[in-house]
Scaffold this motif. Structure first.
Motif, short mmCIF file in Angstrom:
data_model
loop_
_atom_site.label_atom_id
_atom_site.label_comp_id
_atom_site.label_asym_id
_atom_site.label_seq_id
_atom_site.Cartn_x
_atom_site.Cartn_y
_atom_site.Cartn_z
N LEU A 3 0.83 -1.21 0.00
CA LEU A 3 0.00 0.00 0.00
C LEU A 3 0.86 1.26 0.00
O LEU A 3 0.57 2.20 -0.73
N LEU A 7 0.65 3.90 -2.83
CA LEU A 7 0.23 5.25 -2.46
C LEU A 7 1.26 6.27 -2.92
O LEU A 7 0.91 7.28 -3.52
N SER A 10 1.00 6.62 -6.70
CA SER A 10 -0.20 7.33 -7.15
C SER A 10 -0.18 8.79 -6.72
O SER A 10 -0.65 9.66 -7.45
N LEU A 11 0.38 9.07 -5.55
CA LEU A 11 0.45 10.46 -5.12
C LEU A 11 1.47 11.25 -5.93
O LEU A 11 1.28 12.43 -6.17
N GLN A 44 -8.99 13.36 -6.62
CA GLN A 44 -9.14 11.97 -7.06
C GLN A 44 -8.10 11.72 -8.14
O GLN A 44 -8.05 12.42 -9.14
N TYR A 48 -7.53 6.91 -6.11
CA TYR A 48 -7.16 7.28 -4.75
C TYR A 48 -7.76 8.63 -4.40
O TYR A 48 -7.85 9.51 -5.26
N ARG A 49 -8.12 8.80 -3.15
CA ARG A 49 -8.64 10.07 -2.67
C ARG A 49 -7.57 10.71 -1.79
O ARG A 49 -7.04 10.08 -0.88
N VAL A 50 -7.25 11.96 -2.08
CA VAL A 50 -6.24 12.71 -1.35
C VAL A 50 -6.87 14.02 -0.90
O VAL A 50 -7.52 14.70 -1.69
N ALA A 64 -3.43 11.31 2.88
CA ALA A 64 -4.08 10.21 2.17
C ALA A 64 -3.74 8.91 2.86
O ALA A 64 -2.57 8.61 3.09
N TYR A 65 -4.79 8.17 3.21
CA TYR A 65 -4.63 6.83 3.78
C TYR A 65 -3.65 6.81 4.95
O TYR A 65 -2.78 5.94 5.03
#
Length: 124
Positions: A3, A7, A10-11, A44, A48-50, A64-65
């Protein structure tokens, strides 16, 4: 891929404002982009949601997460540039922003990289 690695990848993409192409809608002018700050936003990116917040002075904080990072935003001409300490390893990612259906969108030649919208509408 764990993860944390997913993450981070993706970030990094989320903050990639470096655009090979310009979004279909007309890009926002420099003054329009700077008026977004200070502000709180949700983004988005690739599923992923940030959440992030930016100050008028150029600071930015993202969450995020359970992961948090800080950095800077600034304008380079009409392009918004963002760098995060960890997520982009301090490298600035810059690009033009357009507005589409209540979202601010940064697009590259390969498709949508980032879309974000205000979450602090009561303050406007």
């Amino acid at each position: 891929m764990n993860l944390r690695t997913a993450l981070a990848a993706s970030l990094t993409a989320a903050t990639i404002f470096s655009l090979a192409g310009i979004a279909a809608a007309a890009p926002l002018a420099r003054a329009e982009v700077t008026k977004l700050f200070p502000g709180q936003f949700e983004a988005q990116v690739r599923g992923y949601r940030v959440n992030f917040a930016g100050t008028r002075g150029g600071s930015i904080t993202g969450m995020a997460y359970g992961q948090q990072d800080t950095g800077r935003w600034y304008m380079q001409g009409a392009a918004l540039c963002v760098s995060f300490d960890k997520w982009t390893k301090g490298e600035a990612k810059c690009g033009r922003i357009s507005q589409q259906g209540g979202w601010y969108v940064a697009k590259g030649a390969d498709g949508e990289l980032l879309k974000f919208r205000r979450t602090d509408l009561a303050q406007n």
